[in-house]
Design a protein around this motif. Structure first.
Motif, PDB file in Angstrom:
ATOM      1  N   ALA A   1     -42.949 -38.557 -70.929  1.00 10.34           N
ATOM      2  CA  ALA A   1     -44.099 -38.911 -70.090  1.00 10.34           C
ATOM      3  C   ALA A   1     -44.249 -37.919 -68.932  1.00 10.34           C
ATOM      4  O   ALA A   1     -45.363 -37.499 -68.605  1.00 10.34           O
ATOM      5  CB  ALA A   1     -43.938 -40.338 -69.557  1.00 10.34           C
ATOM      6  N   LEU A   2     -43.137 -37.537 -68.336  1.00 11.41           N
ATOM      7  CA  LEU A   2     -43.198 -36.571 -67.228  1.00 11.41           C
ATOM      8  C   LEU A   2     -43.647 -35.197 -67.726  1.00 11.41           C
ATOM      9  O   LEU A   2     -44.423 -34.507 -67.063  1.00 11.41           O
ATOM     10  CB  LEU A   2     -41.838 -36.459 -66.534  1.00 11.41           C
ATOM     11  N   LEU A   3     -43.165 -34.829 -68.915  1.00 11.36           N
ATOM     12  CA  LEU A   3     -43.579 -33.535 -69.470  1.00 11.36           C
ATOM     13  C   LEU A   3     -45.064 -33.548 -69.819  1.00 11.36           C
ATOM     14  O   LEU A   3     -45.762 -32.552 -69.664  1.00 11.36           O
ATOM     15  CB  LEU A   3     -42.730 -33.177 -70.694  1.00 11.36           C
ATOM     16  N   GLU A   4     -45.522 -34.682 -70.264  1.00 10.37           N
ATOM     17  CA  GLU A   4     -46.946 -34.836 -70.546  1.00 10.37           C
ATOM     18  C   GLU A   4     -47.760 -34.637 -69.259  1.00 10.37           C
ATOM     19  O   GLU A   4     -48.767 -33.944 -69.240  1.00 10.37           O
ATOM     20  CB  GLU A   4     -47.201 -36.246 -71.086  1.00 10.37           C
TER      21      GLU A   4
ATOM     22  N   LYS B   1     -41.975 -23.309 -63.670  1.00 15.38           N
ATOM     23  CA  LYS B   1     -42.355 -23.977 -62.420  1.00 15.38           C
ATOM     24  C   LYS B   1     -42.863 -25.388 -62.688  1.00 15.38           C
ATOM     25  O   LYS B   1     -42.653 -26.304 -61.897  1.00 15.38           O
ATOM     26  CB  LYS B   1     -43.438 -23.158 -61.695  1.00 15.38           C
ATOM     27  N   ARG B   2     -43.552 -25.560 -63.810  1.00  8.54           N
ATOM     28  CA  ARG B   2     -44.047 -26.897 -64.156  1.00  8.54           C
ATOM     29  C   ARG B   2     -42.895 -27.818 -64.549  1.00  8.54           C
ATOM     30  O   ARG B   2     -42.927 -29.015 -64.266  1.00  8.54           O
ATOM     31  CB  ARG B   2     -45.088 -26.790 -65.278  1.00  8.54           C
ATOM     32  N   VAL B   3     -41.872 -27.246 -65.189  1.00  8.27           N
ATOM     33  CA  VAL B   3     -40.680 -28.031 -65.518  1.00  8.27           C
ATOM     34  C   VAL B   3     -39.973 -28.451 -64.219  1.00  8.27           C
ATOM     35  O   VAL B   3     -39.530 -29.594 -64.071  1.00  8.27           O
ATOM     36  CB  VAL B   3     -39.703 -27.238 -66.427  1.00  8.27           C
ATOM     37  N   GLU B   4     -39.899 -27.527 -63.272  1.00 15.06           N
ATOM     38  CA  GLU B   4     -39.282 -27.855 -61.979  1.00 15.06           C
ATOM     39  C   GLU B   4     -40.018 -28.997 -61.287  1.00 15.06           C
ATOM     40  O   GLU B   4     -39.408 -29.844 -60.643  1.00 15.06           O
ATOM     41  CB  GLU B   4     -39.250 -26.612 -61.072  1.00 15.06           C
ATOM     42  N   LEU B   5     -41.330 -28.996 -61.458  1.00 11.65           N
ATOM     43  CA  LEU B   5     -42.129 -30.083 -60.882  1.00 11.65           C
ATOM     44  C   LEU B   5     -41.796 -31.411 -61.575  1.00 11.65           C
ATOM     45  O   LEU B   5     -41.623 -32.447 -60.916  1.00 11.65           O
ATOM     46  CB  LEU B   5     -43.620 -29.748 -61.008  1.00 11.65           C
ATOM     47  N   ALA B   6     -41.673 -31.384 -62.908  1.00 13.17           N
ATOM     48  CA  ALA B   6     -41.321 -32.597 -63.663  1.00 13.17           C
ATOM     49  C   ALA B   6     -39.947 -33.110 -63.240  1.00 13.17           C
ATOM     50  O   ALA B   6     -39.731 -34.321 -63.109  1.00 13.17           O
ATOM     51  CB  ALA B   6     -41.346 -32.312 -65.165  1.00 13.17           C
TER      52      ALA B   6
END
Ligand code: ADP
Ligand code: MG
Length: 245
Positions: free
Chosen positions: A127-130, A151-156
């Protein structure tokens, strides 16, 4: 009641007043930018907010409780998140495993973790990766990701701790302009949807003015302007000291 209330915050290093009495409030769901020239005191502010630096004076209230001078781990537990760079160990794990690890850590179950078999928090991780648009890359190793994707993974990972406030000090450093805009658009969307307050610094004025609800301008440890992007952009003092007219 504001999510974050900062009053009279100050910190000196030797003879230098890095932060010289800063006051501001941040509301749930608000994307607030802190801008200012290099050395203005932005990172020092962030480090006092996240507990890494003890202020010399002033107060920080978060969610109605004082957090001034509390250690980073305690501040983080209360719901003040920040983005960390994915380190070497984590680069050797997949995107999904990284987010899963963050969720396990948040729920205090890291010790029972077997990345190759665990199904714990798998749905939550997806869900977070989505949410950050990385669901299709869940099985890839972090080490092979494009910089903007990392960077988006770091945000998740930061969101796995269910923060009420997210502190992002130069989140888009090293990113291409298009990626910067995309990351902050995503952050803005998440702030609104999840009612998370976000405080961020950013050098690219196009990104700041496009996404921030409010902008604060710091110069030599003092806030010289606070307002909407339009107000700040038109402020004579800001133009003089920062934007260079
Ligand atoms: P910014 O993030 O806006 O570029 P900083 O908060 O990093 O600014 O720095 C503000 C001022 O405090 C600068 O003059 C910087 O040299 C000084 N400073 C920051 N951290 C330290 C430190 N740990 N020791 C000594 N001086 C510091
Ligand atoms: Mg800085």
């Amino acid at each position: 009641m504001s999510l974050l209330s900062v009053r009279g915050l100050r910190k000196s290093f030797g003879g230098i007043e890095a932060v010289a009495g800063v006051d501001f409030d941040l509301e749930p769901g608000e994307l607030l930018a802190l801008i200012g020239p290099n050395g203005a005191g932005k990172s020092t502010c962030f480090n006092m907010l996240n507990g890494q630096l003890r202020p010399d004076g002033g107060s920080i209230a978060f969610d109605g409780q004082p957090i001034t001078g509390l250690p980073p781990r305690v501040v983080w537990r209360r719901g003040v998140g920040r983005t960390f760079q994915v380190t070497a160990t984590f680069l050797s794990m997949t995107v999904l495993q990284n987010v899963q690890t963050a969720l396990l850590s948040f729920h205090g179950r890291l010790r029972s973790f077997r990345p190759w078999s665990s199904r714990l928090y798998l749905d939550e991780a997806f869900a977070l990766l989505e949410l950050v648009g990385m669901a299709e890359q869940g099985d890839r190793l972090c080490s092979v990701l494009a910089y903007g994707d990392l960077k988006r993974v770091e945000l998740a990972i930061a969101l796995a701790n269910a923060p009420k406030l997210l502190l992002m000090d130069e989140p888009t450093a090293g990113m291409a302009p298009a990626e910067r805009i995309e990351l902050m658009r995503l952050a803005s969307e998440i702030a609104h949807e999840r009612r998370i307050g976000i405080l961020f610094t950013e050098h690219d004025m196009d990104v700041v003015f496009a996404h921030a609800a409010r902008v604060m301008v710091l110069d030599r440890g003092r806030l010289i302007a606070v307002g909407t992007p339009r107000q700040v952009r038109g402020d004579a003092q800001v133009r003089a000291v920062y934007l260079g007219s």
